[in-house]
Write an enzyme that holds these catalytic residues in place. Structure first.
Site, PDB file in Angstrom:
ATOM      1  CB  ILE A 291       4.803   9.225 -11.332  1.00  0.00           C
ATOM      2  CG1 ILE A 291       4.828   7.786 -11.854  1.00  0.00           C
ATOM      3  CG2 ILE A 291       3.452   9.521 -10.685  1.00  0.00           C
ATOM      4  CD1 ILE A 291       4.709   6.732 -10.768  1.00  0.00           C
TER       5      ILE A 291
ATOM      6  CG  ASP B 170      14.175  14.908  -8.227  1.00  0.00           C
ATOM      7  OD1 ASP B 170      15.312  14.466  -7.982  1.00  0.00           O
ATOM      8  OD2 ASP B 170      13.231  14.194  -8.605  1.00  0.00           O
TER       9      ASP B 170
ATOM     10  N   PRO C 282      10.494   8.001  -4.329  1.00  0.00           N
ATOM     11  CG  PRO C 282      12.507   7.474  -5.381  1.00  0.00           C
ATOM     12  CD  PRO C 282      11.495   8.578  -5.244  1.00  0.00           C
TER      13      PRO C 282
ATOM     14  CG  ASN D  57      13.472   7.555   1.360  1.00  0.00           C
ATOM     15  OD1 ASN D  57      13.375   6.360   1.610  1.00  0.00           O
ATOM     16  ND2 ASN D  57      12.942   8.095   0.271  1.00  0.00           N
TER      17      ASN D  57
ATOM     18  NE  ARG E  66       5.835   1.257  -2.710  1.00  0.00           N
ATOM     19  CZ  ARG E  66       5.192   1.284  -3.861  1.00  0.00           C
ATOM     20  NH1 ARG E  66       4.252   2.214  -4.068  1.00  0.00           N
ATOM     21  NH2 ARG E  66       5.476   0.414  -4.825  1.00  0.00           N
TER      22      ARG E  66
ATOM     23  CG  ASP F 219      -3.602   4.882  -4.061  1.00  0.00           C
ATOM     24  OD1 ASP F 219      -4.772   4.494  -3.849  1.00  0.00           O
ATOM     25  OD2 ASP F 219      -2.855   4.354  -4.910  1.00  0.00           O
TER      26      ASP F 219
ATOM     27  CD  GLU G 110      -0.409  -0.353   0.838  1.00  0.00           C
ATOM     28  OE1 GLU G 110      -0.401  -0.820  -0.312  1.00  0.00           O
ATOM     29  OE2 GLU G 110      -0.283   0.862   1.084  1.00  0.00           O
TER      30      GLU G 110
ATOM     31  CG  HIS H  93      -1.517   0.523  -3.371  1.00  0.00           C
ATOM     32  ND1 HIS H  93      -0.478   0.269  -2.497  1.00  0.00           N
ATOM     33  CD2 HIS H  93      -0.918   0.870  -4.535  1.00  0.00           C
ATOM     34  CE1 HIS H  93       0.679   0.434  -3.105  1.00  0.00           C
ATOM     35  NE2 HIS H  93       0.431   0.812  -4.339  1.00  0.00           N
TER      36      HIS H  93
END
Length: 337
Positions: A157, A176, A207, A213, A236, A260, A265, A299
């Protein structure tokens, strides 16, 4: 007798896609509501359950399903933190997920939200609706080819969004812990500190690993960002410190935020005027009070025709594989576990 599946969180316009892709002839029942403790009785009499994010598949619900003989508890999402895998394993239940779908679904949304907040489009629209047609200085920004965009997390993504920004002429930086080879023509890897200091737009594609994390993007990271920069989260909510983001927007430490995803939520998304919005101390209420500097979408990152096709077809394949004894892929808890 047909294998009976109940699908939760199914939107009306998704049902025709479910039906068209049902090549296995499963007997499908669709529920628009999410699975919760209050409506667990709905699963009684079914062979399989298909979930999405914000559905409750904790120990309590899984134990109840097991009592009713439900062995198959699948999710049509990439994330699966709504399912208690330990409880499922203890119950001898099988759990499968969708490891990937069209990466451009979320990437397109992140790209659009970044453009919107950087250019202050939400603020301009809000002003026009209030009959204030004066240009806002917040809309006076560099053009795409002069922007630097930072992508945190260069998986499928993140890389898809990087390609979109590269395509409009922006400079793209990536961070990353596991950098990829052969993508030098799309982005340049940098340390997180350098990326945050230079980027005009920071987009999160990290993720979430519970207990590992949580709130990794917090006050320290926000302080590194430019005051003219915007933050976008389509990953997230748990990877961010939302209170720290609210404080940074209020203080003018960052220009804006688009998300989002939010914590809790399930109390909001998929509903109209949920009671939870009446709590002025909630994260959602605080976000709403900062509009248009903060914008929230419900979302919808995976809410595209392409992504839905992938989610449904892979979910059906997962059920077919489980029934045929083939659990080599996409299974989080296998039949033999």
């Amino acid at each position: 007798m047909a294998f009976k599946i109940i699908s939760f969180g199914t939107r009306d316009n998704e049902i025709s896609h479910f039906d068209a892709l049902n090549k296995e002839g499963f007997e499908m029942t669709y529920k628009s509501e999410n699975l919760s403790h209050d409506n667990i009785d709905l699963v009684k009499g079914f062979d399989g359950v298909l979930l999405r994010a914000n559905n409750v598949a904790d120990k309590q619900n899984l134990d109840q399903m097991a009592e009713w003989g439900i062995k198959y508890v699948f999710t049509r999402t990439v994330g699966y933190n709504h399912i208690d895998l330990d409880a499922a394993k203890a119950n001898g239940q099988i759990v499968a997920y969708v490891p990937a779908y069209s990466p451009y679904a979320v990437a397109d949304l992140a790209f659009g939200l970044g453009i919107m907040q950087n250019r202050n489009l939400s603020g301009s629209v809000a002003s026009s609706n209030d009959s204030d047609f004066r240009p806002n200085p917040a809309s006076f920004v560099p053009e795409f080819q002069s922007l630097t965009v930072g992508i945190l997390g260069t998986g499928k993504i993140g890389l898809a969004e990087a390609k979109l920004w590269k395509g409009v002429g922006a400079k793209v930086l990536g961070y990353d812990p596991y950098p990829k080879d052969g993508i030098e023509d799309i982005l340049t890897y940098a340390s997180m500190e350098d990326l945050l200091k230079e980027a005009d737009i920071v987009s999160l594609h990290v993720p979430y690993f519970k207990g590992s994390n949580d709130k990794f993007f917090a006050a320290d990271q926000l302080k590194m960002m430019k005051s003219s920069a915007v933050l976008v989260n389509t990953a997230r909510a748990e990877i961010t410190d939302e209170e720290a983001i609210i404080a940074a927007v209020k203080a003018g430490d960052i220009k804006g935020f688009a998300t989002d995803v939010i914590s809790n939520e399930g109390a909001y998304f998929g509903q109209v005027n949920p009671a939870a919005v009446d709590d002025s101390t909630s994260i959602m209420a605080q976000f709403q009070s900062l509009y248009p500097k903060v914008v929230v979408t419900p979302h919808i990152g995976s809410y595209t025709e392409n992504a839905l096709h992938d989610m449904i077809s892979i979910s059906y394949k997962n059920f077919a594989n489980a029934l045929n004894g083939n659990s080599e892929e996409n299974f989080l808890v296998k039949p033999e576990a």
